[in-house]
Design a protein around this motif. Sequence first.
Motif, PDB file in Angstrom:
ATOM      1  N   GLY A 118       0.819  -1.202   0.000  1.00 35.88           N
ATOM      2  CA  GLY A 118       0.000   0.000   0.000  1.00 35.88           C
ATOM      3  C   GLY A 118       0.851   1.250   0.000  1.00 35.88           C
ATOM      4  O   GLY A 118       1.970   1.223   0.514  1.00 35.88           O
ATOM      5  N   PRO A 119       0.352   2.345  -0.569  1.00 36.96           N
ATOM      6  CA  PRO A 119       1.156   3.560  -0.708  1.00 36.96           C
ATOM      7  C   PRO A 119       1.519   4.223   0.611  1.00 36.96           C
ATOM      8  O   PRO A 119       2.467   5.004   0.667  1.00 36.96           O
ATOM      9  CB  PRO A 119       0.277   4.471  -1.572  1.00 36.96           C
ATOM     10  CG  PRO A 119      -1.100   3.911  -1.462  1.00 36.96           C
ATOM     11  CD  PRO A 119      -0.953   2.446  -1.214  1.00 36.96           C
ATOM     12  N   ASP A 120       0.800   3.901   1.687  1.00 35.99           N
ATOM     13  CA  ASP A 120       1.127   4.505   2.979  1.00 35.99           C
ATOM     14  C   ASP A 120       2.529   4.142   3.461  1.00 35.99           C
ATOM     15  O   ASP A 120       3.087   4.829   4.310  1.00 35.99           O
ATOM     16  CB  ASP A 120       0.135   4.025   4.046  1.00 35.99           C
ATOM     17  CG  ASP A 120      -1.224   4.689   3.885  1.00 35.99           C
ATOM     18  OD1 ASP A 120      -1.284   5.922   4.028  1.00 35.99           O
ATOM     19  OD2 ASP A 120      -2.204   3.975   3.582  1.00 35.99           O
ATOM     20  N   TYR A 121       3.061   3.049   2.947  1.00 36.16           N
ATOM     21  CA  TYR A 121       4.282   2.499   3.541  1.00 36.16           C
ATOM     22  C   TYR A 121       5.543   2.807   2.728  1.00 36.16           C
ATOM     23  O   TYR A 121       6.616   2.263   3.005  1.00 36.16           O
ATOM     24  CB  TYR A 121       4.108   0.984   3.727  1.00 36.16           C
ATOM     25  CG  TYR A 121       2.823   0.667   4.446  1.00 36.16           C
ATOM     26  CD1 TYR A 121       2.658   1.022   5.783  1.00 36.16           C
ATOM     27  CD2 TYR A 121       1.743   0.085   3.776  1.00 36.16           C
ATOM     28  CE1 TYR A 121       1.451   0.785   6.444  1.00 36.16           C
ATOM     29  CE2 TYR A 121       0.538  -0.162   4.433  1.00 36.16           C
ATOM     30  CZ  TYR A 121       0.408   0.198   5.764  1.00 36.16           C
ATOM     31  OH  TYR A 121      -0.783  -0.033   6.414  1.00 36.16           O
ATOM     32  N   ALA A 122       5.413   3.680   1.749  1.00 34.39           N
ATOM     33  CA  ALA A 122       6.542   3.976   0.859  1.00 34.39           C
ATOM     34  C   ALA A 122       7.449   5.029   1.494  1.00 34.39           C
ATOM     35  O   ALA A 122       7.496   6.177   1.063  1.00 34.39           O
ATOM     36  CB  ALA A 122       6.019   4.440  -0.495  1.00 34.39           C
ATOM     37  N   LEU A 123       8.151   4.617   2.518  1.00 37.76           N
ATOM     38  CA  LEU A 123       8.887   5.580   3.343  1.00 37.76           C
ATOM     39  C   LEU A 123      10.365   5.714   2.997  1.00 37.76           C
ATOM     40  O   LEU A 123      11.064   6.532   3.586  1.00 37.76           O
ATOM     41  CB  LEU A 123       8.748   5.182   4.820  1.00 37.76           C
ATOM     42  CG  LEU A 123       7.414   5.604   5.441  1.00 37.76           C
ATOM     43  CD1 LEU A 123       7.205   4.911   6.775  1.00 37.76           C
ATOM     44  CD2 LEU A 123       7.353   7.109   5.617  1.00 37.76           C
ATOM     45  N   VAL A 124      10.855   4.888   2.077  1.00 43.08           N
ATOM     46  CA  VAL A 124      12.278   4.992   1.721  1.00 43.08           C
ATOM     47  C   VAL A 124      12.371   5.804   0.427  1.00 43.08           C
ATOM     48  O   VAL A 124      12.278   5.256  -0.664  1.00 43.08           O
ATOM     49  CB  VAL A 124      12.926   3.609   1.554  1.00 43.08           C
ATOM     50  CG1 VAL A 124      14.405   3.752   1.219  1.00 43.08           C
ATOM     51  CG2 VAL A 124      12.754   2.783   2.827  1.00 43.08           C
TER      52      VAL A 124
END
Lengths: 750, 148
Positions: A118-124
Amino acid sequence: MNAHSPFDLDAATLVPTPDGVANLSRRRFLGVAAGALVLGVALPTGKARAQAEGAGAIAPKPGTRVPAFLEIRADGTVKLLSPFIEGGQGINTALAQIVGEELDVNPARFVVECAPPGPDYALVNGLRLTGGSFSTRSSYGAMRRLGATAREMLIRAAAAKLKVQDGELTTEDGKVVHAASGRSIGYGDLAGEALLLQPKDDVPLREPKTFRYIRQPVARLDVRDKSTGRAIYAIDQKVEGMLYAAVQHAAVLGTEPKALLNEADVKAMPGVHSVHRLPGAIAVAADTWWRARKAVEALKADWSAPAAQGVDTVSAEFSSETMLAALKASAEPGLPSETEGDADAAFAKAAKIIEADYDAPYLAHAQLEPPSSIARFNADGTLDLWVPNQMPELFQMIAGQTAGLTPDKVKIHSPLLGGFFGRHFMYGPANPFPQAILLAKATGRPVKVLWSREEEFLNDAVRPLSFSRFRAALDGAGNPTALEVRTVGEGPIGRWFGSIFKAPVDSSAVEGIVEKPYAIPNRKMAFAKLPHPVTIAFWRSVGHSMNDFFYESFLDEIADAGNKDPYAFRLALLKDKPRHLTLLKAVADLSGGWTRGPYEVDGVKRARGVAMASPFGSETATIAEASIEDGAARVHRLWIAIDPGSIVNPAIVKAQVESAAALGLSSALFEQVVYKDGVRQDRNYDSYKILARDHMPEVHVAIVESGAPMGGIGEPGLPGVPPAVANALAALTGERIRSLPIAKAKLSGA
Amino acid sequence: MYDVDVNGKVLKADAEPGTPLLWVLRDTLGMIGTKYGCGIAQCGACTVLIDGQATRSCQFPIEAVEQSKITTIEAITEDEVGRKVVEAWVAAQVPQCGYCQSGQVMAATALLKETPKPTDADISDAMSNLCRCGTYNAIAAAVRQAAA
């Protein structure tokens, strides 16, 4: 295709090729990996930014949507959905500390699970991956804000319930407290209302000097389960009605099973459900894995022939030796990877010139958990996939392609990893999950594919065999005036992410040779690409895993050529680099003061070597103490000072540095994947030797927090170890090890 | 069909002769705490106790079990020594990825049952299981702590 017919080889077109994601368009990759609409944060310039701003309003900024991360339960525990995958590095505990600090919940009451795609987790940097020692440093700010934002929502919910002003409330480990009236409400009783509130985007964070959990050696959340056999890995998963599959891969990568020769006999073996041809492999599905394995080992196939010779493919004559010879013989001029001053002029007037060739072998990950995957097609048209991975969204996309489904129909489950060290990225033929998907399709049943240890050693993606040629110019006083390095080969970033990272020089091939801190005024580094025909991989500390060995060993050669002590020599070259000087002195102090030796302990000569590295945003300085025992190296003690800028958990930092040091030592002393006649030679731990207890040295770690931007932890402990050991051995023997592993050399001079 | 005494219960296992005890435990009996690492008794991830002796179950055929009593990690805290070992493992924060640790805990339990006060040399000899995360020093510290 019925359940018992072998695969048509056309199925090969469904699975990722060794070209992997390089074949995918950038837009497609990023679109799934991060949500193309939210990439504005990652891609600061050009069209991508314009796109992101245009549509950004409809997608959340990664790391901000509280319900995507937190479930605050009635019993006072908090479930945190993690963007990262736990594989021993301690990220679940670190995230609980960071979020718990701001949320005001003791990390011990967190349950951390890997979040679905999910796009919420694209933290890098706008992507989602667990690797590059990125997890803590990339998410630290966002996770603090997430915790603080959620806490503020809980306070507002409590204010409404208690009919008081927000400002009258405070929190105390999972409760909102109204001190004036002595009333308090547990977070669990507020969560429902709180999550309906509009989050504020300007909630202040805690003052770091008031931290209770961050910077503390908080106990790991998973240690009891892992000490009692209750931790569940991919290999332990089971679903109703599942078949077990075992495979036999082509001995030579790239060859295919043309026909099965004894299919009827194998089908008659106990428990066998069906036999199959797969791209590059043959397979048996059975009611237990052992029966599947016995059957697939009995299964015989007629395999296509590899090319007769060359290194463009894995040919019948391909070997580690022919590949190294090709790297050495390359006449490709290459591209500059670092240029400073005028190296040619410095060489022209040098008092002394030294040169040396360095090489390091292919390496296996050899993580203790052999890879497996379960695929289950569901009646509603979806696919469940339990798959060890470091990049859920990418696996979702490739799984969809393999299954003929859109990514949204693929549910990815990311279990704990039984070690990874870079093993579980997308590596085309080195991932078992496409086989599970194809077999589940063919059998109409859920299928678990497990590779035997022998199949894993045959088909694991490997750290690239590497080669660099060094040349240094010294002036009359023995100081280096120029350094020239030519690196030939290929790195995993270029292979697997070439479509995204378009830099002409592959950083993963030259890191550890470029951007070193030493004041050598004239530098000329070049990289010439020569692709490997084998499946190459990220391997803990990637390019640093060999390049810092090359560079720091050669730096000692320069010191020797100028008759300088290697420690004093480094101090001199770092006199304008306060961060590095501090660290180098810290490791010397940790070891009781620098001494090169040799000196005697219990009648045996020992010596010390030193090395520095700048991996993944952190800095390390390493000292190794070694002796020689029956012609082989024995490492007694390692001292490592690490400066990651700032830290979250000192106990986990030390454990990770020691772990990385053990792997670095293992690679330096013993490890090599050897190809001969197109075939890998070692198929299990009996001949592919890894570090065992009997060679584990004492490891002493000092953490130096310079306050620089936060760096990585999982990998940086590794790169300094091989050169520190090699430099210690050179101090004992007077001879240089320029080709790893050290076990190849017969050492003398002790 | 074999009768196998695991953790004090006699269970029925349908397997051919030659099937390693490891796979009977994991796939037939559903006891997945015992891990598969190498299959050739090199790594020790599959260590169980057979009549109290640390044994690599991946190379132990089911027909050789006979009347022996098998103890797996699932029952480790029912044993007094095993419980101490687990507490020491937790206190020393030994595991990283954790995959080898079932076998390490079983090996340590067998050692301490046989040798309650092991020397460093005893620990080195008995604790030969591989750990790719390199937790060897933490393991040794935990064994010493469990023995204290």
